[in-house]
Design a protein around this motif. Structure first.
Motif, PDB file in Angstrom:
ATOM      1  N   LEU A  22     -12.082  -3.018  -9.118  1.00 11.90           N
ATOM      2  CA  LEU A  22     -13.141  -2.983  -8.116  1.00 11.90           C
ATOM      3  C   LEU A  22     -13.782  -4.344  -7.890  1.00 11.90           C
ATOM      4  O   LEU A  22     -14.216  -4.646  -6.771  1.00 11.90           O
ATOM      5  N   ASP A  23     -13.856  -5.167  -8.911  1.00 16.62           N
ATOM      6  CA  ASP A  23     -14.413  -6.514  -8.727  1.00 16.62           C
ATOM      7  C   ASP A  23     -13.555  -7.326  -7.762  1.00 16.62           C
ATOM      8  O   ASP A  23     -14.070  -8.046  -6.897  1.00 16.62           O
ATOM      9  N   LYS A  24     -12.234  -7.219  -7.896  1.00 14.14           N
ATOM     10  CA  LYS A  24     -11.324  -7.913  -6.995  1.00 14.14           C
ATOM     11  C   LYS A  24     -11.462  -7.359  -5.575  1.00 14.14           C
ATOM     12  O   LYS A  24     -11.473  -8.126  -4.589  1.00 14.14           O
ATOM     13  N   ALA A  25     -11.566  -6.051  -5.458  1.00 15.02           N
ATOM     14  CA  ALA A  25     -11.716  -5.426  -4.143  1.00 15.02           C
ATOM     15  C   ALA A  25     -12.994  -5.898  -3.457  1.00 15.02           C
ATOM     16  O   ALA A  25     -12.986  -6.250  -2.269  1.00 15.02           O
ATOM     17  N   ILE A  26     -14.087  -5.923  -4.208  1.00  8.67           N
ATOM     18  CA  ILE A  26     -15.370  -6.376  -3.646  1.00  8.67           C
ATOM     19  C   ILE A  26     -15.266  -7.827  -3.192  1.00  8.67           C
ATOM     20  O   ILE A  26     -15.740  -8.194  -2.104  1.00  8.67           O
ATOM     21  N   GLU A  27     -14.617  -8.661  -4.004  1.00  6.15           N
ATOM     22  CA  GLU A  27     -14.453 -10.078  -3.650  1.00  6.15           C
ATOM     23  C   GLU A  27     -13.718 -10.227  -2.319  1.00  6.15           C
ATOM     24  O   GLU A  27     -14.124 -11.015  -1.445  1.00  6.15           O
ATOM     25  N   LEU A  28     -12.654  -9.443  -2.122  1.00  7.20           N
ATOM     26  CA  LEU A  28     -11.863  -9.548  -0.898  1.00  7.20           C
ATOM     27  C   LEU A  28     -12.610  -8.989   0.312  1.00  7.20           C
ATOM     28  O   LEU A  28     -12.544  -9.555   1.414  1.00  7.20           O
ATOM     29  N   PHE A  29     -13.309  -7.875   0.124  1.00 13.61           N
ATOM     30  CA  PHE A  29     -14.107  -7.327   1.229  1.00 13.61           C
ATOM     31  C   PHE A  29     -15.191  -8.318   1.653  1.00 13.61           C
ATOM     32  O   PHE A  29     -15.478  -8.471   2.848  1.00 13.61           O
ATOM     33  N   LEU A  30     -15.797  -8.990   0.684  1.00 11.05           N
ATOM     34  CA  LEU A  30     -16.838  -9.973   1.000  1.00 11.05           C
ATOM     35  C   LEU A  30     -16.252 -11.167   1.761  1.00 11.05           C
ATOM     36  O   LEU A  30     -16.894 -11.699   2.678  1.00 11.05           O
ATOM     37  N   ARG A  31     -15.048 -11.576   1.401  1.00  7.67           N
ATOM     38  CA  ARG A  31     -14.394 -12.661   2.141  1.00  7.67           C
ATOM     39  C   ARG A  31     -14.100 -12.244   3.572  1.00  7.67           C
ATOM     40  O   ARG A  31     -14.250 -13.043   4.506  1.00  7.67           O
ATOM     41  N   ALA A  32     -13.689 -11.000   3.760  1.00 11.69           N
ATOM     42  CA  ALA A  32     -13.448 -10.499   5.121  1.00 11.69           C
ATOM     43  C   ALA A  32     -14.753 -10.442   5.903  1.00 11.69           C
ATOM     44  O   ALA A  32     -14.787 -10.698   7.111  1.00 11.69           O
ATOM     45  N   LEU A  33     -15.836 -10.113   5.192  1.00  8.46           N
ATOM     46  CA  LEU A  33     -17.146  -9.985   5.834  1.00  8.46           C
ATOM     47  C   LEU A  33     -17.639 -11.327   6.391  1.00  8.46           C
ATOM     48  O   LEU A  33     -18.404 -11.351   7.349  1.00  8.46           O
ATOM     49  N   GLU A  34     -17.178 -12.415   5.804  1.00  8.13           N
ATOM     50  CA  GLU A  34     -17.567 -13.738   6.308  1.00  8.13           C
ATOM     51  C   GLU A  34     -17.104 -13.936   7.747  1.00  8.13           C
ATOM     52  O   GLU A  34     -17.778 -14.593   8.542  1.00  8.13           O
ATOM     53  N   SER A  35     -15.946 -13.363   8.082  1.00  7.44           N
ATOM     54  CA  SER A  35     -15.420 -13.487   9.447  1.00  7.44           C
ATOM     55  C   SER A  35     -15.920 -12.376  10.360  1.00  7.44           C
ATOM     56  O   SER A  35     -15.907 -12.520  11.584  1.00  7.44           O
TER      57      SER A  35
ATOM     58  N   LYS B 251      -8.820  -1.657  -4.649  1.00  8.60           N
ATOM     59  CA  LYS B 251      -9.776  -0.562  -4.833  1.00  8.60           C
ATOM     60  C   LYS B 251      -9.065   0.666  -5.381  1.00  8.60           C
ATOM     61  O   LYS B 251      -9.546   1.329  -6.302  1.00  8.60           O
ATOM     62  N   THR B 252      -7.906   0.984  -4.797  1.00  2.39           N
ATOM     63  CA  THR B 252      -7.122   2.127  -5.277  1.00  2.39           C
ATOM     64  C   THR B 252      -6.634   1.898  -6.698  1.00  2.39           C
ATOM     65  O   THR B 252      -6.601   2.815  -7.517  1.00  2.39           O
ATOM     66  N   LYS B 253      -6.279   0.655  -7.007  1.00  2.00           N
ATOM     67  CA  LYS B 253      -5.807   0.331  -8.351  1.00  2.00           C
ATOM     68  C   LYS B 253      -6.910   0.491  -9.386  1.00  2.00           C
ATOM     69  O   LYS B 253      -6.648   0.746 -10.564  1.00  2.00           O
ATOM     70  N   GLY B 254      -8.165   0.346  -8.943  1.00  2.00           N
ATOM     71  CA  GLY B 254      -9.292   0.433  -9.869  1.00  2.00           C
ATOM     72  C   GLY B 254      -9.865  -0.916 -10.239  1.00  2.00           C
ATOM     73  O   GLY B 254     -10.816  -0.998 -11.025  1.00  2.00           O
TER      74      GLY B 254
ATOM     75  N   CYS C 211     -17.236   0.782  -3.367  1.00  2.00           N
ATOM     76  CA  CYS C 211     -16.747   0.130  -4.591  1.00  2.00           C
ATOM     77  C   CYS C 211     -17.824   0.134  -5.674  1.00  2.00           C
ATOM     78  O   CYS C 211     -17.533   0.397  -6.849  1.00  2.00           O
ATOM     79  N   TYR C 212     -19.053  -0.140  -5.286  1.00  2.00           N
ATOM     80  CA  TYR C 212     -20.144  -0.119  -6.270  1.00  2.00           C
ATOM     81  C   TYR C 212     -20.367   1.301  -6.797  1.00  2.00           C
ATOM     82  O   TYR C 212     -20.674   1.488  -7.988  1.00  2.00           O
ATOM     83  N   ARG C 213     -20.219   2.310  -5.935  1.00  2.00           N
ATOM     84  CA  ARG C 213     -20.335   3.709  -6.392  1.00  2.00           C
ATOM     85  C   ARG C 213     -19.261   4.013  -7.437  1.00  2.00           C
ATOM     86  O   ARG C 213     -19.522   4.661  -8.449  1.00  2.00           O
ATOM     87  N   LYS C 214     -18.043   3.544  -7.186  1.00  2.00           N
ATOM     88  CA  LYS C 214     -16.958   3.780  -8.124  1.00  2.00           C
ATOM     89  C   LYS C 214     -17.179   3.036  -9.437  1.00  2.00           C
ATOM     90  O   LYS C 214     -16.806   3.529 -10.509  1.00  2.00           O
ATOM     91  N   LYS C 215     -17.790   1.846  -9.356  1.00  2.00           N
ATOM     92  CA  LYS C 215     -18.102   1.107 -10.581  1.00  2.00           C
ATOM     93  C   LYS C 215     -19.093   1.889 -11.441  1.00  2.00           C
ATOM     94  O   LYS C 215     -18.982   1.910 -12.678  1.00  2.00           O
ATOM     95  N   ILE C 216     -20.052   2.544 -10.786  1.00  2.00           N
ATOM     96  CA  ILE C 216     -21.007   3.385 -11.525  1.00  2.00           C
ATOM     97  C   ILE C 216     -20.268   4.493 -12.250  1.00  2.00           C
ATOM     98  O   ILE C 216     -20.490   4.740 -13.443  1.00  2.00           O
TER      99      ILE C 216
ATOM    100  N   LEU D  42       0.835  -1.215   0.000  1.00  2.00           N
ATOM    101  CA  LEU D  42       0.000   0.000   0.000  1.00  2.00           C
ATOM    102  C   LEU D  42       0.863   1.255   0.000  1.00  2.00           C
ATOM    103  O   LEU D  42       0.542   2.243  -0.669  1.00  2.00           O
ATOM    104  N   LYS D  43       1.959   1.215   0.756  1.00  2.00           N
ATOM    105  CA  LYS D  43       2.847   2.376   0.802  1.00  2.00           C
ATOM    106  C   LYS D  43       3.531   2.582  -0.546  1.00  2.00           C
ATOM    107  O   LYS D  43       3.672   3.723  -1.026  1.00  2.00           O
ATOM    108  N   LEU D  44       3.967   1.494  -1.167  1.00  2.00           N
ATOM    109  CA  LEU D  44       4.596   1.598  -2.491  1.00  2.00           C
ATOM    110  C   LEU D  44       3.598   2.107  -3.520  1.00  2.00           C
ATOM    111  O   LEU D  44       3.942   2.913  -4.395  1.00  2.00           O
ATOM    112  N   GLN D  45       2.361   1.660  -3.425  1.00  2.00           N
ATOM    113  CA  GLN D  45       1.312   2.119  -4.332  1.00  2.00           C
ATOM    114  C   GLN D  45       1.129   3.638  -4.218  1.00  2.00           C
ATOM    115  O   GLN D  45       0.982   4.333  -5.225  1.00  2.00           O
TER     116      GLN D  45
END
Length: 495
Positions: free
Chosen positions: A259-272, A254-257, A286-291, A217-220
């Motif tokens: 957004l589908d990958k970001a949503i997938e990872l957030f949803l996996r975190a949401l399981e826990s 998400k920062t990279k753009g 993320c969905y707002r940015k997709k719009i 994230l810092k390098l990004q």
């Protein structure tokens, strides 16, 4: 126990190094999701760090009035310390014993509290101090606790880890803590680069996947995204269920753009962490940015894709509503939800969202941002330019310097010509405020004088006739009448 003995016990308790004397927070300031995050850390952290989280969880439970549960958490912490740090059990138990003493004290069980005070004393006296000692392990314990509390505590956490490292320079635990603290404080000037600190910590703790994602994230942020992405991929491969890794990796994509990958990872975190409002909010964003991404493509311009846009908007609304239901402590989420509702023509619901946001306890920056958002809503959706201008001005008057303040200043300057209604209430006062913000003091004074003249001229008592010449009264009346015809509304934004 007598009242005098109770008072003397309290004086001793205040000398102990533990959560009750670190001034972490009170009942009103505990983060809405802190207990959820601490519980998740207990589930997924390495065993040697779990005692720290059990201690913090015990304090949170105490603040929630659950002292019996707090004692159970402290028992878990004590057992883990005995098992994982047998060679340092006494020193590493000092914080736990201090917490025990305080909990029993608040329960009115003074003899039990005294028992744990005596345990602390027996250990500390070996180091020529009756109730507290200076040692890197205690500094590390406080540092990790403050890191988990976040926000204003990060600076103190950094100091704790620096102090611990003075005694044990290459300790992996303290190096990791310092690296994370510096990452969190990156907006502030640092004597050492967070990237270097993170790399050093990873060398000492090569199995810490979370540190690798923080480095990515810092390098990004330094425009070295390609260098950071392999670190994220490696972390996800080696720790596919670790929630802090998933959250941070999702932030990277998400920062990279992606957004589908970001949503997938957030949803996996949401399981826990199914009750975590932050995760719901991030998915909604993320969905707002997709719009916005879709609206900016040539395909959208050519074909419209209205159904797809509405489907994405529905998802964004759903997740933002869930975030707010989970008591997300981020008032601007109401503004984000309101804008989506307004785009669907649900103006009454949008207005309700804004009013709820304004009713919250807001920082100056949040209030500025909210006034800017609400001003845009009034101008572009409700076609109420006067109200929009009023809220831009209210935001401008907040002393906090921010990007939002500059945006509002530019917007008002663009509006200040023929588009700002001359006959708007307090017109000259608003003009004076704009000049004042730009440093044009003389022009500001001139506008304020004109505003005073308008007030005198329009006073029902007729007092203006005593101070203003008759010719000026007539000219003012004609000028106001003419301005009504030459004013034109602003063009609505493309939202």
């Amino acid at each position: 126990m007598s009242e005098i003995t109770k008072n003397s016990l309290e004086k001793i308790l205040l000398q102990l190094k533990c959560h009750f004397t670190w001034n972490l927070f009170n009942e009103e300031s505990v983060s809405y999701d802190l207990e959820d995050r601490v519980g998740n850390q207990i589930e997924f952290l390495n065993t040697e760090f779990k005692a720290t989280m059990y201690n913090l969880l015990a304090y949170i439970k105490h603040l929630d009035g659950q002292n019996e549960t707090a004692l159970e958490c402290l028992q878990q912490a004590e057992e883990l310390i005995q098992r994982e740090h047998a060679d340092q059990a006494e020193i590493r138990s000092l914080v736990t014993w201090g917490n025990y003493a305080w909990v029993y004290y608040h329960m009115g069980k003074f003899s039990e509290a005294q028992d744990y005070v005596d345990k602390v004393k027996q250990t500390c006296e070996k180091f020529s101090n009756p109730y507290s000692i200076e040692c890197p392990e205690l500094d590390g314990e406080e540092g990790w606790t403050r890191l988990k509390c976040g926000g204003k505590h990060n600076e103190r956490a950094k100091v704790c880890f620096e102090k611990a490292l003075e005694e044990k320079p290459n300790n992996p635990e303290f190096s990791s803590g310092l690296a994370i603290a510096m990452y969190c404080l990156d907006e502030k000037p640092q004597t050492q680069s967070p990237v270097d600190t993170l790399k050093q910590a990873i060398e000492l703790s090569p199995d810490s996947q979370y540190l690798k994602v923080l480095l990515a994230l810092k390098l990004q942020k330094m425009n070295r995204e390609a260098e950071g992405e392999p670190l994220v991929e490696e972390a996800l491969e080696k720790a596919p269920s670790q929630t802090d890794v998933l959250r941070s990796a999702a932030k990277f994509y998400k920062t990279k753009g992606d957004l589908d990958k970001a949503i997938e990872l957030f949803l996996r975190a949401l399981e826990s962490m199914p009750n975590n409002g932050y995760l719901y909010h991030q998915i909604g964003c993320c969905y707002r940015k997709k719009i916005m991404q879709m609206q900016n493509t040539e395909e959208y311009v050519a074909n419209g894709n209205r159904e797809k846009i509405e489907e994405l908007r529905e998802c964004a609304v759903d997740y933002l509503k869930k975030a707010l239901e989970k008591e997300l402590n981020y008032p601007l989420a109401y503004a984000e939800l309101a804008e989506l509702l307004a785009q669907r023509g649900q103006y009454r619901e949008a207005e309700e969202c804004y009013q709820r946001a304004f009713s919250k306890e807001l920082t100056d920056t949040e209030r500025q941002q909210l006034h800017q958002c609400y001003g845009n809503f009034q101008e572009y959706h409700m076609k109420s330019e006067d109200t929009g201008v009023q809220h831009d001005l209210e935001g401008l008057q907040i002393s906090k310097k921010s990007a939002e303040k500059e945006k509002m200043k530019c917007q008002l300057q663009n509006t200040a010509g023929d588009q700002l209604l001359f006959n708007t209430a307090n017109y000259w006062y608003h003009q004076g405020l704009i000049h004042k913000e730009n440093g044009d003091v003389l022009q500001a004074v001139e506008c304020y004088e004109k505003e005073l003249g308008c007030l005198l001229r329009n006073a029902p008592s007729g007092i203006g006739s005593l101070f203003l010449p008759a010719l000026e009264l007539e000219e003012g009346s004609e000028e106001m009448g003419q301005s009504t015809h030459r004013s034109t509304p602003r063009e609505p934004s493309n939202t």
